[in-house]
Design an enzyme around this catalytic site. Structure first.
Site, mmCIF file in Angstrom:
data_model
loop_
_atom_site.group_PDB
_atom_site.id
_atom_site.type_symbol
_atom_site.label_atom_id
_atom_site.label_comp_id
_atom_site.label_asym_id
_atom_site.label_seq_id
_atom_site.Cartn_x
_atom_site.Cartn_y
_atom_site.Cartn_z
ATOM 1 N N ASP A 19 102.377 -0.185 21.748
ATOM 2 C CA ASP A 19 101.191 -1.175 21.756
ATOM 3 C C ASP A 19 101.622 -2.412 21.094
ATOM 4 O O ASP A 19 102.608 -2.506 20.343
ATOM 5 C CB ASP A 19 99.790 -0.569 21.245
ATOM 6 C CG ASP A 19 98.733 -1.079 21.910
ATOM 7 O OD1 ASP A 19 98.976 -2.180 22.581
ATOM 8 O OD2 ASP A 19 97.516 -0.799 21.868
HETATM 9 C C1 BGC Z 1 95.777 -3.182 23.478
HETATM 10 C C2 BGC Z 1 96.354 -2.323 24.677
HETATM 11 C C3 BGC Z 1 96.909 -3.531 25.659
HETATM 12 C C4 BGC Z 1 97.823 -4.369 24.964
HETATM 13 C C5 BGC Z 1 98.367 -5.198 26.139
HETATM 14 C C6 BGC Z 1 96.978 -4.112 23.005
HETATM 15 O O1 BGC Z 1 95.970 -4.874 21.895
HETATM 16 O O2 BGC Z 1 95.560 -2.175 22.204
HETATM 17 O O3 BGC Z 1 95.463 -1.520 25.198
HETATM 18 O O4 BGC Z 1 97.334 -2.594 26.782
HETATM 19 O O5 BGC Z 1 97.075 -4.907 23.928
HETATM 20 O O6 BGC Z 1 97.584 -6.113 26.414
#
Ligand code: BGC
Length: 760
Positions: free
Chosen positions: A303
Site C-alpha cells: 500500500d
Molecule cells: C489506500 C489504498 C489505495 C492506495 C492507492 C492507500 O492510501 O490505503 O486503499 O488503494 O492508497 O490509492
C-alpha cells in the site's frame, strides 16, 4: 489542458527520434521466462517500482501537465513499470486519461518494450473520471446480499475504466467491517467473512471476466488490504491489530483466499501491523499462506509508501534499505513507493550485496509480467475510446439506480408511516438532505469525495429527488444543520434549528437526513461514535412538534443514535448509495419500489457495547441466578442481517436431508418462504449455524450461505442450500480445521433444527 497536449506532442516527437517503439513479444509463460532471463537488474527493479502520477508532471493554471524530463527520468532512466492515482483533488475527463496513459506507455515501451500498468482506485465505479457511473459503495452491496449486483457493478466499472485507458484497479476491498469506529468500514461488504468472500469473488469475476486472460472490456484487480486491517485496537486507521491466528485463518484470510482462487491478478497489503509484525514483512502470511498454500501466481503490491512506513512509522527497520530488504524478502513484488526513486537504487545495491536474492527478484518480475500479459498489455498497451460508446450511459446509470434501491435498509416503520402518501407536505431537513458528497462518500471524483456536488451537479440529491417525485409544492426545505465543506469532514456550521422547528408547523411529516459527511482513510478517524450533537439536537427539537419523523441515516459507519431513534416513526439506513441514491430513496419512500436491504454489520446501541453477530457465546451473559442480579447482555440497535420490507415473509418447514452426517457429506438444507403480504418483494434468505459445544468457545452463530429471492404476494418458494459438512468446521488454537462430534443448530428465519456430526 492545452499545455498537456503540447507536452504529449513533444513526447510523441521524442519517440520518433528512436526506432518505432514496439512492445516486447510476450505471449506465453515461456516468453516471460525467456524475457526475464534477458533483463538487466535495473530493468527488473524498475518493473517492481510504482510511482504516483504527481512525480511525472507539474501544475499549471489548474491543469496537471506531464513533464518530458520527469517522464524520461522515471520511465526511461529508472524503467519504472507502474504508475498510479489521479493528480491532485480533481477529476479528469476520459479523454485526458486516454492521452495521459498513452503518453506514459510510449515512454515505457521505448524503454524496454514493457508497457506501464496504470492503476486506479475504482472503488465504487470510475472514481476519478468525469461522466462515469458511480455505484453504491461496497457496504451497500453487502447490504443487498445479492452477489449479482456486485458482479454487474464491477463489469460496468471495468468497461468504463478501460474507456479511460486504464487496465488495473485497487479493488475490491474485502477487509471485514468489524469495528464501527474504523473509517474504512464502508469500503467493505460488512462484518461477515462469507459475505465478503462471495461479494469479493463476484466482483473479481465482474472486473476481470471469467477467462484467465482479460479482454479489452475488463481490468485486473488488486484485492485489498491483506489482512486484518479493519480491527485496529484503537479503531483508528493504520494502527496495530491484535487477533488470534485462528481468527486470522478462519475469518480475515477467507475472502482473500476466495478472490485469489477466482483468479485475482494482484493483492494489496495491509498498511498496519498484526500481532506486532507489520504485514509488509510477514513472510508467513504473504508468501506461505497467500502465495504458496493457494498456489496463487499473481503479484503482491504494497500500500501507499508502506516500505517507508516500516522505518519511519513502524520502527522495525533502521533505514530504508533494511526496510526494502525485509519487505521484498517477505514476498512483496511491487512497491507503491510512490514518490521516491531511491527505492530502485537501494534495491539494486541490496541485490548486489546478496541481501535479496536474484531468485526472489525474478519471481517478483515474473509475477508482474504475468499480470501485464493477462491484461493483454503486450498486444494492446492502449485502448481506443471509440470502443466504449456506453461509457456513462443511461443503461449503466439504470444498473446503478437498481443497485441503490436494493441496498437501502428499512429499519423501523411504525403504523405503516411508509410508504409516504402523495398529498402530504414533507419537511426535508438535516445536513445530508442536499448533498451529493454525502450520498457518495469518499473515493468519489477525488480521494476525500469533497467536490462531488460540483462534479455530479446533474444528479439528484435527496431533496431534489423528493421534489421531483412528490412535487415541488409538497416539499419544504430547511437544513437546520449544515457541514462546513471547507473544513474537516466532521465540522459543522452554526446550527439553525429554530427555523426548522418553525417550518415543521407547515408540514405533515418530517424527513430528517442525518449521518456523516464524506471522508476516506485516516482523515476519517473519529473520537466519538455518537452522531453529532447538533444533528441529535435537531431531531430532539423536531420531536416536540409531534409531527412524525422519518430518520434517513446516510453515512459510512454506524453512528450511535440511541437517544433519537425512539423519536422516529420510521428509520431508513441508506449507507452510501452513490450518485443514484437520491432517486432510489424517493422511489422507495413513495412505494414505487420495495425495500430489501439488510444490515451488513451489527449497528451498536451503546459506545461500550461493540460486538459482531458471530461473537463467542460467553461474551453474552444473562441475569445471574440467585442473589446476584446482574445483566451483561450486549444490547445492539439493529443486528446483522436485520431489515424490513413493505411486505411480509414467513418461513416454514426447515429440513435437512442428513440429520446425522459424517466427514465429506454434503447436506441439503431447504426451507419454504412465502410472501404473506400484498406487495411483491425480495427476501434475503440467510442460513446460520451454531456449534453447540466445541473445544474452543463456540460462536453464537455463523452465516453459512445466503440467497436472495423475489416473491409475488401469496407466492411460496422452497429455497435450497448445499452445505458441505466441512463448512461447519472451525480453526483451533493449533491452526488446523476441526469438525468435532456433536450437535449443530441450523437456523433460517425463525426456523431451527438440530443436526449431529458423527466423527469417524
Ligand atoms: C489506500 C489504498 C489505495 C492506495 C492507492 C492507500 O492510501 O490505503 O486503499 O488503494 O492508497 O490509492
Amino acid at each position: 489542458m492545452k499545455k498537456l497536449f503540447l507536452t504529449t506532442c513533444l513526447a510523441f516527437a521524442a519517440c520518433t527520434l528512436f526506432a518505432a517503439p514496439k512492445t516486447a513479444k510476450i505471449r506465453t509463460e515461456q516468453d516471460i521466462n525467456t524475457y526475464v532471463n534477458k533483463m538487466t537488474l535495473e530493468e527488473k527493479v524498475g518493473q517492481m517500482t510504482e510511482l504516483a502520477i504527481d512525480v511525472l508532471g507539474h501544475w499549471e493554471d489548474g491543469n496537471f501537465v506531464l513533464d518530458k524530463d520527469k517522464l524520461e527520468r522515471a520511465l526511461v532512466k529508472y524503467k519504472v513499470g507502474s504508475i498510479l492515482n489521479s493528480p491532485g483533488p480533481v477529476a479528469q475527463t476520459p479523454e485526458w486519461w486516454q492521452k495521459t496513459i498513452r503518453t506514459i506507455n510510449e515512454y515505457s515501451i521505448r524503454n524496454c518494450g514493457i508497457p506501464c500498468v496504470y492503476g486506479l482506485d475504482q472503488n465504487h465505479g470510475t472514481t476519478y473520471t468525469l461522466g462515469g457511473t458511480l455505484f453504491p459503495q461496497n457496504i451497500n452491496l453487502g447490504a443487498s446480499f445479492n452477489p449479482e449486483l456486485a458482479r454487474k457493478a464491477a463489469t460496468i466499472t471495468a468497461y468504463e475504466t478501460r474507456a479511460a485507458n486504464c487496465p488495473w484497479t485497487y479493488s475490491p476491498t474485502v477487509d471485514l467491517s468489524r469495528d464501527p469506529r474504523w473509517p474504512r468500514v464502508w469500503e467493505n461488504f460488512g462484518e461477515d467473512c462469507l459475505v465478503n468472500a462471495i461479494m469479493g469473488k463476484s466482483m473479481v469475476e465482474g472486473f476481470q471476466g471469467t477467462e484467465k486472460n482479460i479482454d479489452k472490456y475488463h481490468i485486473g484487480t488488486s484485492i485489498k488490504h491483506f489482512m486484518a486491517y479493519g480491527i485496529a485496537r484503537t479503531g483508528k486507521d493504520r494502527t496495530p491489530s491484535y487477533t488470534p491466528e485462528y481468527e486470522l485463518r478462519e475469518k480475515h484470510f477467507a475472502p482473500f483466499k476466495a478472490c485469489v482462487e477466482a483468479g485475482a491478478t494482484s493483492v494489496m497489503v495491509n498498511s498496519g501491523s498484526v500481532n506486532g509484525v507489520p504485514m509488509h514483512i510477514n513472510a508467513k502470511y504473504l508468501t506461505q499462506w497467500l502465495k504458496e498454500e493457494t498456489g496463487w501466481d499473481g503479484m503482491l503490491v504494497t500500500d501507499w509508501a508502506d516500505i517507508d512506513n516500516l522505518w519511519k512509522r513502524e520502527m522495525v527497520a533502521a533505514n530504508k534499505k533494511d526496510a526494502i530488504c525485509m519487505a521484498i524478502n517477505a514476498g512483496i513484488d511491487m512497491a507503491m513507493e510512490p514518490y521516491d526513486l531511491s527505492f530502485c537504487d537501494l534495491l539494486i545495491e541490496s541485490v548486489r550485496e546478496g541481501r535479496v536474492s536474484m531468485e526472489r527478484i525474478d519471481d517478483a518480475v515474473r509475477r508482474i509480467l504475468r499480470m501485464k500479459l493477462r491484461m493483454g498489455l503486450f498486444e494492446n498497451p492502449n485502448t481506443d475510446q471509440k470502443d466504449y460508446p456506453l461509457f456513462g450511459s443511461a443503461k449503466h446509470r439504470k444498473v446503478a439506480l437498481d443497485a441503490a434501491i436494493e441496498t437501502m435498509i428499512l429499519l423501523k416503520n411504525e403504523n405503516n408511516t411508509l410508504p409516504l402518501q402523495q398529498d402530504k407536505r414533507i419537511l426535508v431537513t438535516g445536513p445530508n438532505a442536499n448533498s451529493m458528497r454525502c450520498l457518495n462518500g469518499g473515493w468519489s471524483y477525488t480521494w476525500q469525495g469533497k467536490n462531488a456536488d460540483k462534479y455530479a451537479s446533474e444528479k439528484n440529491t435527496i431533496l431534489e429527488a423528493m421534489q421531483q417525485r412528490f412535487g415541488y409544492s409538497n416539499i419544504i426545505y430547511e437544513p437546520g444543520v449544515t457541514y462546513n465543506n471547507e473544513g474537516l469532514y466532521w465540522e459543522e456550521n452554526e446550527p439553525q434549528i429554530a427555523q426548522v422547528v418553525a417550518a415543521a408547523q407547515k408540514a405533515d411529516i418530517i424527513l430528517a437526513c442525518i449521518g456523516e459527511n464524506s471522508y476516506a482513510e485516516t482523515p476519517g478517524n473519529l473520537d466519538d461514535l455518537a452522531l453529532s450533537a447538533n444533528q441529535r439536537q435537531l431531531v430532539k427539537e423536531l420531536s416536540v412538534t409531534g409531527k412524525p419523523i422519518i430518520l434517513i441515516i446516510n453515512g459510512g459507519r454506524p453512528r450511535l443514535i440511541n437517544d433519537i431513534e425512539p423519536m422516529a416513526a420510521a428509520v431508513v439506513d441508506i449507507l452510501l448509495p452513490g450518485n443514484e441514491g437520491g432517486d432510489a430513496l424517493a422511489r422507495l419512500l413513495a412505494g414505487d419500489e420495495n425495500f430489501s436491504g439488510r444490515m451488513p454489520y451489527t449497528y451498536p446501541r451503546h459506545s461500550a457495547s461493540l460486538t459482531t453477530y458471530d461473537y463467542r457465546v460467553s461474551e453474552e451473559t444473562g441475569t445471574m441466578e440467585g442473589v446476584y442480579d446482574y445483566n451483561a447482555q450486549v444490547n445492539v440497535q439493529w443486528p446483522f442481517g436485520y431489515g424490513l420490507s413493505y411486505t411480509t415473509f414467513t418461513y416454514s418447514n426447515l429440513r435437512v436431508d442428513k440429520p446425522e452426517f459424517r466427514n465429506g457429506d454434503v447436506l441439503t438444507v431447504s426451507v419454504d418462504v412465502k410472501n404473506t403480504g400484498n406487495r411483491i418483494g425480495k427476501e434475503s434468505v440467510l442460513l446460520f449455524s451454531r456449534d453447540m459445544v466445541a473445544s474452543i468457545v463456540p460462536e453464537s452463530r455463523r452465516l453459512r450461505a445466503f440467497q436472495k429471492i423475489e416473491l409475488k404476494p401469496g407466492q411460496q418458494q422452497s429455497v435450497t442450500f448445499r452445505l458441505p459438512a466441512n463448512d461447519l468446521a472451525f480453526v483451533g488454537t493449533d491452526g488446523q480445521w476441526h469438525l468435532e462430534q456433536g450437535t449443530f443448530k441450523l437456523q433460517i428465519g425463525n426456523q431451527h433444527c438440530d443436526i449431529n456430526f458423527i466423527a469417524d
